[in-house]
Design an enzyme around this catalytic site. Structure first.
Site, PDB file in Angstrom:
ATOM      1  N   GLU A  25       0.836  -1.215   0.000  1.00 21.58           N
ATOM      2  CA  GLU A  25       0.000   0.000   0.000  1.00 21.58           C
ATOM      3  C   GLU A  25       0.870   1.263   0.000  1.00 21.58           C
ATOM      4  O   GLU A  25       2.071   1.208   0.284  1.00 21.58           O
ATOM      5  CB  GLU A  25      -0.929   0.010   1.213  1.00 21.58           C
ATOM      6  CG  GLU A  25      -0.196   0.009   2.548  1.00 21.58           C
ATOM      7  CD  GLU A  25      -1.026   0.592   3.692  1.00 21.58           C
ATOM      8  OE1 GLU A  25      -1.561   1.712   3.540  1.00 21.58           O
ATOM      9  OE2 GLU A  25      -1.107  -0.062   4.751  1.00 21.58           O
ATOM     10  N   LYS A  86      -5.442  10.631   1.018  1.00 21.68           N
ATOM     11  CA  LYS A  86      -5.562   9.281   1.571  1.00 21.68           C
ATOM     12  C   LYS A  86      -6.742   8.632   0.860  1.00 21.68           C
ATOM     13  O   LYS A  86      -7.873   9.094   0.984  1.00 21.68           O
ATOM     14  CB  LYS A  86      -5.776   9.369   3.076  1.00 21.68           C
ATOM     15  CG  LYS A  86      -5.974   8.013   3.761  1.00 21.68           C
ATOM     16  CD  LYS A  86      -6.026   8.189   5.276  1.00 21.68           C
ATOM     17  CE  LYS A  86      -6.674   6.997   5.939  1.00 21.68           C
ATOM     18  NZ  LYS A  86      -6.822   7.186   7.389  1.00 21.68           N
ATOM     19  N   VAL A 106      -5.401   0.193   3.050  1.00 20.57           N
ATOM     20  CA  VAL A 106      -5.547  -1.264   2.946  1.00 20.57           C
ATOM     21  C   VAL A 106      -6.772  -1.588   2.086  1.00 20.57           C
ATOM     22  O   VAL A 106      -6.698  -2.410   1.165  1.00 20.57           O
ATOM     23  CB  VAL A 106      -5.671  -1.904   4.353  1.00 20.57           C
ATOM     24  CG1 VAL A 106      -6.112  -3.366   4.246  1.00 20.57           C
ATOM     25  CG2 VAL A 106      -4.340  -1.794   5.091  1.00 20.57           C
ATOM     26  N   ASP A 138     -16.833   5.167  14.199  1.00 18.18           N
ATOM     27  CA  ASP A 138     -15.583   5.141  13.437  1.00 18.18           C
ATOM     28  C   ASP A 138     -15.092   3.703  13.284  1.00 18.18           C
ATOM     29  O   ASP A 138     -14.457   3.130  14.175  1.00 18.18           O
ATOM     30  CB  ASP A 138     -14.521   6.013  14.130  1.00 18.18           C
ATOM     31  CG  ASP A 138     -13.285   6.196  13.258  1.00 18.18           C
ATOM     32  OD1 ASP A 138     -13.184   5.523  12.208  1.00 18.18           O
ATOM     33  OD2 ASP A 138     -12.421   7.019  13.628  1.00 18.18           O
ATOM     34  N   ASP A 142     -11.453  -0.715   5.902  1.00 17.64           N
ATOM     35  CA  ASP A 142     -10.632  -1.921   5.703  1.00 17.64           C
ATOM     36  C   ASP A 142     -11.417  -3.179   6.076  1.00 17.64           C
ATOM     37  O   ASP A 142     -11.258  -4.232   5.443  1.00 17.64           O
ATOM     38  CB  ASP A 142      -9.364  -1.875   6.582  1.00 17.64           C
ATOM     39  CG  ASP A 142      -8.389  -0.777   6.175  1.00 17.64           C
ATOM     40  OD1 ASP A 142      -8.606  -0.110   5.144  1.00 17.64           O
ATOM     41  OD2 ASP A 142      -7.402  -0.593   6.911  1.00 17.64           O
ATOM     42  N   LYS A 159      -3.340  -2.101  15.787  1.00 18.87           N
ATOM     43  CA  LYS A 159      -2.797  -1.287  16.866  1.00 18.87           C
ATOM     44  C   LYS A 159      -3.800  -1.125  17.995  1.00 18.87           C
ATOM     45  O   LYS A 159      -4.993  -1.038  17.752  1.00 18.87           O
ATOM     46  CB  LYS A 159      -2.459   0.108  16.350  1.00 18.87           C
ATOM     47  CG  LYS A 159      -1.057   0.220  15.835  1.00 18.87           C
ATOM     48  CD  LYS A 159      -0.831   1.554  15.185  1.00 18.87           C
ATOM     49  CE  LYS A 159      -1.859   1.844  14.147  1.00 18.87           C
ATOM     50  NZ  LYS A 159      -2.002   0.909  13.078  1.00 18.87           N
TER      51      LYS A 159
HETATM   52  N1  PSU Z   1      -2.005   1.398  10.463  1.00 15.36           N
HETATM   53  C1  PSU Z   1      -0.692   1.690  10.476  1.00 15.36           C
HETATM   54  N2  PSU Z   1      -0.178   2.493   9.519  1.00 15.36           N
HETATM   55  C2  PSU Z   1      -0.948   2.986   8.528  1.00 15.36           C
HETATM   56  C3  PSU Z   1      -2.340   2.642   8.503  1.00 15.36           C
HETATM   57  C4  PSU Z   1      -2.814   1.853   9.484  1.00 15.36           C
HETATM   58  O1  PSU Z   1       0.023   1.266  11.363  1.00 15.36           O
HETATM   59  O2  PSU Z   1      -0.425   3.715   7.668  1.00 15.36           O
HETATM   60  C5  PSU Z   1      -3.173   3.140   7.369  1.00 15.36           C
HETATM   61  C6  PSU Z   1      -3.510   1.983   6.417  1.00 15.36           C
HETATM   62  O3  PSU Z   1      -3.449   2.486   5.096  1.00 15.36           O
HETATM   63  C7  PSU Z   1      -4.948   1.648   6.763  1.00 15.36           C
HETATM   64  C8  PSU Z   1      -5.469   3.006   7.132  1.00 15.36           C
HETATM   65  O4  PSU Z   1      -5.669   1.073   5.695  1.00 15.36           O
HETATM   66  O5  PSU Z   1      -4.416   3.621   7.853  1.00 15.36           O
HETATM   67  C9  PSU Z   1      -6.722   2.933   7.962  1.00 15.36           C
HETATM   68  O6  PSU Z   1      -7.253   4.206   8.057  1.00 15.36           O
HETATM   69  P1  PSU Z   1      -8.735   4.401   8.625  1.00 15.36           P
HETATM   70  O7  PSU Z   1      -8.623   4.000  10.062  1.00 15.36           O
HETATM   71  O8  PSU Z   1      -9.016   5.861   8.423  1.00 15.36           O
HETATM   72  O9  PSU Z   1      -9.601   3.505   7.828  1.00 15.36           O
HETATM   73 MN    MN Z   2     -12.089   5.970  10.421  1.00 12.69          MN
END
Ligand code: PSU
Ligand code: MN
Length: 304
Positions: A25, A86, A106, A138, A142, A159
Site C-alpha cells: 500500500e 488518503k 488497505v 468510526d 478496511d 494497533k
Molecule cells: N495502520 C498503520 N499504519 C498505517 C495505517 C494503518 O500502522 O499507515 C493506514 C492503512 O493504510 C490503513 C489506514 O488502511 O491507515 C486505515 O485508516 P482508517 O482507520 O481511516 O480507515
Molecule cells: Mn475511520
C-alpha cells in the site's frame, strides 16, 4: 476496470512469467510514516520481497490511473508530497476522474490488487473498529473490504489505538479468517501479544497458502488476515506503549480529530511521544511482514 490500470514493467513481466507478486500500500508511505524513513522503508521492503523470490507491486493513484508497481521517483514523490489524498474505497472514483494523487489504504489497495490479479498483500497494520465506536461509528473501511475482496493481508495485527475486541467481533461477523502466524493470540502491532485468542494458528507458510486456496476454491468471497507478531527484539513494552496511546487518544479527542485524519494523527502523535521508538518498531514489523508475505506468495503461487 482494465482501462484504469497501469502495470510497471517489472510487474508486467512477473505476470507474464507467472511469478509470485506481493502488493504493497502507499498510505503507509504518505500518511503513516515521516519522510525520509517512509521512502527508505518502502524501498527496503520492496527489496526484501525480491530477495525472497517474489515481485513487489506498490500501488498508488497517479494521473487518472491505478499504478501497480511504482518507479523510484514515484515512491519519492509519495514520500515527500503534502498533496497526496488518503485514498480508501470511497475516494477512488473521484481521484481517478480528477487525475489527483492518491495513496491507497488497505481497503483501496485490496480493490486494486484484486483487479490486477494479485492475491497477497503486505502491510503494517490494518484499520479496525476505533475505541468509542459505539458513539462515533468510526469503523475502518478496511474491515468491509476484508469482508468482500479476495486478497490476503499480512500484518502485525491491529494497533491498540483501536478496540481490538470489537475489531475481532466485526471480522468474525463478516466471516474473515484471522490466522495467527506462529501465535495463538492476536498480536497488537507494537507488542507481540494481546488478550484476544485466535481460532486459527499456522506454524508454516504452506498451511496458510493452502487455506487461502481452499477458501477461494469454495467461492467464499473475502479476504484473510494473517497476523504476524513483531520480532521480539523490536517489540515495545506493553504498559509503556499503552500509556502513550492513552495520552495520544486524549489529545485526539481534545483536538476533535475525526474521520480519515484519526489514524495518521495517532501514528504521528505516538511517534512524537515515544521519541521515535514507535517508528523504529513500525519499520521492523513491516520488514518482518515482507519476509513472511513473500514466502506465502511463493507457496501460494506453486499451488494455485
Ligand atoms: N495502520 C498503520 N499504519 C498505517 C495505517 C494503518 O500502522 O499507515 C493506514 C492503512 O493504510 C490503513 C489506514 O488502511 O491507515 C486505515 O485508516 P482508517 O482507520 O481511516 O480507515
Ligand atoms: Mn475511520
Amino acid at each position: 476496470m482494465k482501462q484504469y490500470i497501469t502495470l510497471s514493467e517489472e510487474v508486467r513481466q512477473a505476470k507474464e512469467q507467472g511469478k509470485p507478486i506481493v502488493a504493497l500500500e502507499s498510505t503507509i508511505i504518505s500518511h503513516g510514516m515521516p519522510y525520509p524513513q517512509n521512502v527508505q522503508t518502502a524501498r527496503e521492503v520492496e527489496q526484501i520481497i525480491r530477495d525472497h523470490g517474489a515481485v513487489p507491486a506498490t500501488i498508488a493513484i497517479i494521473d487518472g490511473k491505478i499504478k501497480i508497481g511504482l518507479f523510484d521517483d514515484e515512491l519519492e514523490m509519495f514520500g515527500q508530497s503534502k498533496d497526496v489524498a488518503k485514498a480508501s474505497r470511497r475516494d477512488l472514483p473521484y481521484l481517478l476522474a480528477t487525475k489527483k494523487l492518491g495513496a491507497t489504504t488497505v481497503a483501496a489497495t485490496m480493490i486494486c490488487a484484486e483487479a490486477a490479479g494479485i492475491q497477497i498483500f503486505v502491510t503494517g497494520g490494518i484499520g479496525g473498529v476505533h475505541r468509542g465506536a459505539e458513539t462515533t461509528m468510526d469503523i475502518s473501511a478496511d474491515l468491509e473490504e476484508l469482508a468482500q475482496t479476495n486478497v490476503a493481508v499480512i500484518c502485525a495485527g491491529a494497533k491498540s489505538i483501536l478496540d481490538l475486541g470489537l475489531t475481532m467481533e466485526y471480522l468474525e461477523t463478516k466471516g474473515v479468517p484471522v490466522i495467527g502466524y506462529q501465535t495463538d493470540v492476536l498480536p497488537a502491532f507494537y507488542t507481540r501479544k494481546s488478550e484476544f485468542p485466535l481460532n486459527i494458528r499456522a506454524d508454516d507458510v504452506e498451511t496458510i497458502a493452502s487455506t487461502l486456496k481452499v477458501k477461494w476454491d469454495l467461492n467464499l468471497k473475502g479476504g484473510v488476515v494473517i497476523a504476524n507478531p513483531i520480532p521480539e527484539e523490536s517489540a515495545l513494552d506493553e504498559e509503556y506503549i499503552n500509556g502513550i496511546i492513552a495520552s495520544a487518544l486524549k489529545e485526539a479527542e481534545e483536538k476533535h480529530i475525526k474521520g480519515k485524519d484519526v489514524t495518521p494523527f495517532m501514528l504521528a502523535k505516538v511517534k512524537e511521544l515515544t521519541e521515535g521508538k514507535s517508528l523504529d518498531a513500525n519499520i521492523a514489523l513491516v520488514k518482518n511482514n515482507a519476509v513472511v508475505g513473500a514466502q506465502i506468495a511463493v507457496s501460494f503461487n506453486s499451488i494455485k
